[in-house]
Design a protein around this motif. Structure first.
Motif, PDB file in Angstrom:
ATOM      1  N   LYS A 143       4.962 -65.274  78.929  1.00  0.00           N
ATOM      2  CA  LYS A 143       3.519 -65.430  79.111  1.00  0.00           C
ATOM      3  C   LYS A 143       2.830 -65.765  77.798  1.00  0.00           C
ATOM      4  CE  LYS A 143       3.035 -62.254  83.038  1.00  0.00           C
ATOM      5  NZ  LYS A 143       2.433 -60.967  83.492  1.00  0.00           N
ATOM      6  N   ILE A 144       1.921 -66.726  77.839  1.00  0.00           N
ATOM      7  CA  ILE A 144       1.021 -67.007  76.720  1.00  0.00           C
ATOM      8  C   ILE A 144      -0.360 -67.266  77.317  1.00  0.00           C
ATOM      9  CG2 ILE A 144       2.674 -67.886  75.019  1.00  0.00           C
ATOM     10  CD1 ILE A 144       2.120 -70.692  75.992  1.00  0.00           C
ATOM     11  N   PRO A 145      -1.428 -66.996  76.548  1.00  0.00           N
ATOM     12  CA  PRO A 145      -2.774 -67.263  77.073  1.00  0.00           C
ATOM     13  C   PRO A 145      -2.939 -68.724  77.469  1.00  0.00           C
ATOM     14  CG  PRO A 145      -2.882 -65.937  75.074  1.00  0.00           C
ATOM     15  CD  PRO A 145      -1.460 -66.385  75.213  1.00  0.00           C
ATOM     16  N   ARG A 146      -3.815 -68.991  78.411  1.00  0.00           N
ATOM     17  CA  ARG A 146      -3.982 -70.349  78.936  1.00  0.00           C
ATOM     18  C   ARG A 146      -4.408 -71.323  77.841  1.00  0.00           C
ATOM     19  NH1 ARG A 146      -6.565 -70.885  84.739  1.00  0.00           N
ATOM     20  NH2 ARG A 146      -4.626 -69.741  85.049  1.00  0.00           N
ATOM     21  N   ASP A 147      -5.284 -70.881  76.917  1.00  0.00           N
ATOM     22  CA  ASP A 147      -5.717 -71.802  75.871  1.00  0.00           C
ATOM     23  C   ASP A 147      -4.584 -72.116  74.900  1.00  0.00           C
ATOM     24  OD1 ASP A 147      -5.824 -69.120  75.041  1.00  0.00           O
ATOM     25  OD2 ASP A 147      -7.155 -69.617  73.376  1.00  0.00           O
ATOM     26  N   ILE A 148      -3.663 -71.165  74.714  1.00  0.00           N
ATOM     27  CA  ILE A 148      -2.498 -71.422  73.853  1.00  0.00           C
ATOM     28  C   ILE A 148      -1.514 -72.344  74.563  1.00  0.00           C
ATOM     29  CG2 ILE A 148      -0.568 -70.347  72.628  1.00  0.00           C
ATOM     30  CD1 ILE A 148      -3.350 -69.904  71.396  1.00  0.00           C
ATOM     31  N   GLU A 149      -1.434 -72.224  75.870  1.00  0.00           N
ATOM     32  CA  GLU A 149      -0.596 -73.143  76.633  1.00  0.00           C
ATOM     33  C   GLU A 149      -1.109 -74.578  76.481  1.00  0.00           C
ATOM     34  OE1 GLU A 149       1.062 -73.718  81.205  1.00  0.00           O
ATOM     35  OE2 GLU A 149      -0.151 -71.970  80.675  1.00  0.00           O
ATOM     36  N   SER A 150      -2.425 -74.752  76.519  1.00  0.00           N
ATOM     37  CA  SER A 150      -3.014 -76.087  76.307  1.00  0.00           C
ATOM     38  C   SER A 150      -2.742 -76.578  74.894  1.00  0.00           C
ATOM     39  CB  SER A 150      -4.521 -76.040  76.555  1.00  0.00           C
ATOM     40  OG  SER A 150      -4.793 -75.653  77.883  1.00  0.00           O
ATOM     41  N   LEU A 151      -2.822 -75.643  73.922  1.00  0.00           N
ATOM     42  CA  LEU A 151      -2.525 -75.990  72.532  1.00  0.00           C
ATOM     43  C   LEU A 151      -1.089 -76.473  72.397  1.00  0.00           C
ATOM     44  CD1 LEU A 151      -3.187 -75.935  69.450  1.00  0.00           C
ATOM     45  CD2 LEU A 151      -2.460 -73.531  69.471  1.00  0.00           C
ATOM     46  N   MET A 152      -0.148 -75.760  73.032  1.00  0.00           N
ATOM     47  CA  MET A 152       1.255 -76.145  72.963  1.00  0.00           C
ATOM     48  C   MET A 152       1.488 -77.516  73.605  1.00  0.00           C
ATOM     49  SD  MET A 152       2.926 -73.781  71.359  1.00  0.00           S
ATOM     50  CE  MET A 152       1.500 -73.540  70.323  1.00  0.00           C
ATOM     51  N   GLU A 153       0.792 -77.765  74.684  1.00  0.00           N
ATOM     52  CA  GLU A 153       0.937 -79.063  75.346  1.00  0.00           C
ATOM     53  C   GLU A 153       0.449 -80.189  74.442  1.00  0.00           C
ATOM     54  OE1 GLU A 153      -0.284 -81.319  79.543  1.00  0.00           O
ATOM     55  OE2 GLU A 153      -0.798 -79.198  79.205  1.00  0.00           O
ATOM     56  N   ASN A 154      -0.649 -79.934  73.716  1.00  0.00           N
ATOM     57  CA  ASN A 154      -1.165 -80.945  72.781  1.00  0.00           C
ATOM     58  C   ASN A 154      -0.199 -81.196  71.636  1.00  0.00           C
ATOM     59  OD1 ASN A 154      -3.504 -81.255  74.256  1.00  0.00           O
ATOM     60  ND2 ASN A 154      -4.635 -79.717  73.081  1.00  0.00           N
ATOM     61  N   ALA A 213      -7.320 -67.520  58.493  1.00  0.00           N
ATOM     62  CA  ALA A 213      -8.083 -68.035  59.634  1.00  0.00           C
ATOM     63  C   ALA A 213      -9.491 -67.460  59.608  1.00  0.00           C
ATOM     64  CB  ALA A 213      -7.398 -67.671  60.941  1.00  0.00           C
ATOM     65  N   PRO A 214     -10.521 -68.278  59.795  1.00  0.00           N
ATOM     66  CA  PRO A 214     -11.904 -67.764  59.822  1.00  0.00           C
ATOM     67  C   PRO A 214     -12.066 -66.703  60.904  1.00  0.00           C
ATOM     68  CG  PRO A 214     -11.877 -70.164  59.762  1.00  0.00           C
ATOM     69  CD  PRO A 214     -10.466 -69.730  60.021  1.00  0.00           C
ATOM     70  N   LYS A 215     -12.932 -65.738  60.629  1.00  0.00           N
ATOM     71  CA  LYS A 215     -13.171 -64.657  61.585  1.00  0.00           C
ATOM     72  C   LYS A 215     -13.695 -65.234  62.893  1.00  0.00           C
ATOM     73  CE  LYS A 215     -15.027 -59.988  61.767  1.00  0.00           C
ATOM     74  NZ  LYS A 215     -15.793 -58.948  61.049  1.00  0.00           N
ATOM     75  N   GLY A 216     -13.116 -64.773  63.998  1.00  0.00           N
ATOM     76  CA  GLY A 216     -13.543 -65.250  65.301  1.00  0.00           C
ATOM     77  C   GLY A 216     -12.764 -66.447  65.798  1.00  0.00           C
ATOM     78  N   LYS A 217     -11.881 -66.990  64.953  1.00  0.00           N
ATOM     79  CA  LYS A 217     -11.103 -68.170  65.354  1.00  0.00           C
ATOM     80  C   LYS A 217      -9.674 -67.745  65.673  1.00  0.00           C
ATOM     81  CE  LYS A 217     -10.983 -73.025  64.539  1.00  0.00           C
ATOM     82  NZ  LYS A 217     -11.710 -74.108  63.880  1.00  0.00           N
ATOM     83  N   ASP A 218      -9.111 -68.351  66.701  1.00  0.00           N
ATOM     84  CA  ASP A 218      -7.746 -68.032  67.101  1.00  0.00           C
ATOM     85  C   ASP A 218      -6.774 -68.385  65.982  1.00  0.00           C
ATOM     86  OD1 ASP A 218      -5.937 -67.547  69.768  1.00  0.00           O
ATOM     87  OD2 ASP A 218      -5.001 -68.988  68.402  1.00  0.00           O
ATOM     88  N   PHE A 219      -5.918 -67.428  65.634  1.00  0.00           N
ATOM     89  CA  PHE A 219      -4.986 -67.586  64.508  1.00  0.00           C
ATOM     90  C   PHE A 219      -4.060 -68.782  64.705  1.00  0.00           C
ATOM     91  CE2 PHE A 219      -0.654 -66.758  62.976  1.00  0.00           C
ATOM     92  CZ  PHE A 219      -0.886 -66.689  61.603  1.00  0.00           C
TER      93      PHE A 219
END
Length: 809
Positions: A470-481, A520-526
């Motif tokens: 399992k990975i978060p949906r936004d990370i799944e999109s990141l991996m696809e990119n 990584a800036p605070k509030g931004k996904d690592f």
């Protein structure tokens, strides 16, 4: 004489005053309505809060509202119920409890099991559930019977609490609920909590106003004020609840960032104090927000003794779930739900910690004895929270004391200072030759012991794929990119060697290794910042990205921090000679799950490619020998991708889907019986209290008689009983005979006061003279003074006996 009484009085003396009151029908009605409203709301709020918190199922509305009916009946008829009827009611309740003992017991156990389940899902704490002795068809009847009795008892307690103007219910019942919420994070519905809070305020409000010595407040009767205040608080509550739910729903609540940072900082400092002697490295146990420049210090971390020195990966911290700020453990409810699986796997001697060694033992048999090594770990400065274990460990973890495990991912110490010395047995380095071990296992699938192992592994395999892909949906999109779409395969993921090549090639080509990466800036996904913007980092960054990439490709993976025992460290080291592993050997890597074989470390950080031995991939599982394996696998299961679940029949007690249960022990049965006896004793005591309080109330009412010739003898008789309670023996004959005793035990002033009280009493009893208000007030002060002196002469336990057993005042 009046001056004598004032001289004996002190500033803090007990004041007992009895005001003349004439309760009108209207005031009585208001009092009844006030009691019904407060006690009824408190009862329902408490019951519904418990039901909501622990998700109790199957209760009927009548069961819950039985208590409300009781409160209404008691409020309307309590004062008119004669003593014999009260006793009969208690006897009837006792008979109901005894006759429904089996239902009450099982209803209680069903409730406890449900509470255990909810606590486990929210905290990860596992407590064995109790075995239910009735069939499922009787569950609903049993739980309704128990909750019906419980509702009646709570209703009665609420009624008596409100009637006696006490806050006892708040401290005994409500406060523990709020404390449990704080500790466990288990909360009822938003409105349940608010209504319970409202009911608590009304209880305090009722106690405060009705406990006042004043009969009027702000021109209103006390009972009018209670209803008036209740209406105001209820109105504010409705407005507040509506506004809060309208403009900021409870589900959107999050902790203030400053408060969260403070809490995390304090927790980190406490953990450092407990587990860190000297920092050997700057790895952060998966916390991305604490990442700084990588420093691997040249100071001792572990002193390791092996009777056969070998290179090993020693894993400590293991991250299972990715968030934008850190690696964390799986959710508590997952650990709780999977407890039964790991319990039965452990009973079957299957463990993810020793899986690689188990497979090696199966394929090598007796020839494997020479590959074992005894390892002793002396943790000098490394984090003592974790026990550092190799992938080749060959030991039952039950032999360790004071540890806990998380779904076979990491081993943690439960000792306050951690664990700094331990021993275990392991195979020599198997990681470098796991493809060969895998191929040998596939060739032996028809052996009975291998079949048994594969049956257990299939259940573990299912858990692994369910939780570690399992990975978060936004990370799944990141991996696809970054990696493109995953190529379609016949199974759930591509061959392992191809996946490893894709991950390592991407990181080699796109990421620059540095020990001083930008934060990584605070509030931004690592991970998003790392792969899309900074594109630089060290082992933590590489391993985090690789773990997410393997999951995207359908291969279970986890993030790991630990230490390396490298070939260089063991080169030319004699058997059983201690090896000092320094902070420079600290490292982070990713591990992937190879079907049927277990967890294997994968090196993805370029400077470390040649630090450990290279893996022989000539017989890689799911690779070159895939077609051969498909042919030799008589069960038709592919070695590639997710292991199919074996549907072999299992004995009921070995079903990994069943959680272990237990019967009531003899001690628990004794405790249950004692609890029942205590409950009945409390009920009997409540009846006793009601009777004695009623007698005391009637007596005090006699003191307020407007006919002083009747009131004064009653006051004098009560005063004499106080004198006897204080220790003076009863005398026959004239009351004047007590004067010498009072002068001897107290003082001449006391004797003179007592003498005047005798005269006033005799005048009230024997003469035709009118008794003045001044004489009446003198007798009241005389009684107050005696009560004060008696109470002052007693210790705290004696005072409690006076008030709650003897009911002297």
């Amino acid at each position: 004489m009046d001056n004598n009484i004032r001289d004996l009085s002190i500033e803090n003396k007990i004041q007992v005053s009895f005001k003349k009151t004439e309760n009108s029908r209207k005031e009585k009605t208001l009092q009844t309505l006030g009691d019904i409203f407060v006690s009824g709301l408190l009862h329902l709020a408490f019951i519904f809060t418990l039901i909501s918190m622990f998700k109790i199922q199957g209760l009927s509305a009548m069961t819950i509202f039985l208590g409300s009916i009781l409160i209404f009946a008691l409020s309307c008829f309590f004062d008119n119920i004669k003593g014999i009827w009260k006793i009969l009611i208690i006897i009837a309740l006792f008979i109901m409890i005894i006759s429904g003992n089996v239902y009450i017991k099982n209803g209680l156990l069903l409730t406890i099991n449900q509470a255990i389940s909810v606590i486990g899902k929210n905290t990860g704490l596992f407590i064995k559930e109790y075995k239910i002795t009735i069939g499922p068809e009787m569950y609903k009847i049993s739980i309704n019977y128990f909750w019906g009795m419980f509702s009646l008892i709570i209703a009665f307690v609420c009624f008596m609490t409100v009637r006696n103007r006490s806050n006892l219910f708040l401290w005994i019942f409500v406060t523990p609920i709020f404390l449990l919420e704080t500790w466990s994070g288990i909360t009822p519905g938003f409105f349940h909590n608010l209504i319970l809070f409202l009911a608590s305020i009304l209880l305090v409000n009722n106690s405060f106003i009705k406990g006042s010595n004043e009969n009027k407040l702000f021109g209103r009767s006390k009972d009018s004020i209670i209803l008036y205040t209740a209406f105001i608080i209820l109105s504010l509550f409705i407005v507040f609840s509506f506004g809060l739910n309208k403009f900021k729903p409870a589900s959107s609540y999050s902790k203030n960032s400053i408060a969260k940072d403070i809490k995390n900082t304090v927790a980190d400092k406490i953990e450092d104090f407990r587990y860190e002697k000297k920092k050997t490295n700057t790895f952060t146990q998966g916390n991305f927000r604490k990442l700084e420049k990588l420093e691997l210090l040249d100071i001792p971390a572990l002193k390791i003794t092996m009777d056969k020195p070998t290179s090993l990966y020693l894993r400590g911290y293991v991250g299972s779930k990715y968030t934008s700020e850190s690696w964390t453990d799986l959710d508590d409810n997952i650990y709780y739900d999977s407890y039964g699986l790991f319990y039965w796997l452990n009973k079957s001697e299957f463990s993810g910690f020793s899986q690689l060694s188990t497979v090696n033992n199966l394929v090598k048999g007796s020839k494997n004895k020479d590959e074992k090594t005894n390892i002793t770990i002396n943790n000098i400065n490394a984090n003592s929270k974790y026990l550092y274990m190799p992938y080749e460990s060959d030991i039952e973890l039950d032999s360790f004391k004071n540890i806990k495990t998380f779904a076979d991912s990491k081993v943690m110490s439960t000792s306050f200072w951690g664990n700094r010395f331990y021993k275990y047995k392991a195979n020599t380095n198997l990681v470098k030759k796991y493809p060969e071990i895998a191929s040998n296992l596939y060739d032996l699938k028809n052996k009975p012991e291998v079949k048994e192992y594969l049956k257990h592994e299939s259940h573990y395999n299912e858990f692994i794929y369910e939780n570690y892909t399992k990975i978060p949906r936004d990370i799944e999109s990141l991996m696809e990119n970054q990696l493109g779409e995953v190529p379609e395969t016949e199974d759930t993921h591509m061959p392992y060697e191809k996946a490893i090549e894709i991950v390592k090639s991407y990181l080699d080509e796109n990421i620059v290794y540095t020990v001083e990466p930008k934060s990584a800036p605070k509030g931004k996904d690592f991970l998003r910042y790392f792969l899309e913007e900074s594109r630089e980092g060290y082992a933590t960054h590489y391993a985090t990205a690789a773990t997410a990439m393997f999951r995207y490709l359908g291969i279970p993976s986890r993030y790991v921090e630990g230490y390396l025992i490298t070939p260089k460290d063991v080169k030319n080291v004699s058997d059983s000679k201690p090896i000092v592993i320094k902070g420079t050997n600290a490292h982070a890597w990713t591990e992937i799950y190879i079907d049927e074989i277990g967890w294997i470390p994968i090196e993805v950080t370029p400077p470390y490619y040649d630090v450990m031995e290279q893996t022989d991939t000539s017989e890689y599982p799911g690779g070159a020998n895939l077609e051969k394996d498909k042919e030799t696998n008589s069960s038709g299961n592919s070695s590639q991708g997710k292991q199919q679940i074996v549907d072999d029949e299992q004995e009921p007690n070995n079903n990994p889907n069943n959680k272990p249960s237990r019967k009531l022990t003899t001690l628990e049965k004794v405790i249950f019986t004692i609890g029942l006896i205590i409950l009945l004793t409390i009920l009997i005591y409540i009846v006793y209290v009601i009777r004695k309080r009623k007698e005391l109330k009637e007596m005090k009412k006699g003191f307020e008689d407007p006919n002083y010739k009747l009131a004064i003898p009653r006051i004098f008789s009560y005063s004499m009983s106080l004198i006897h309670y204080g220790g003076l023996s009863k005398r026959g004959g004239s009351t004047y005979g007590y004067l010498k005793d009072i002068e001897k035990n107290y003082s001449k002033k006391h004797a003179k006061i007592f003498e005047k009280a005798i005269k006033i009493n005799q005048e009230a009893v024997f003469s035709n003279h009118e008794i003045s208000e001044e004489q009446y007030n003198y007798m009241i002060r005389f009684m107050d003074q005696i009560l004060y002196d008696i109470v002052e002469s007693k210790n705290i336990l004696q005072r409690m006996k006076m008030k709650f057993w003897d009911f002297i005042y």
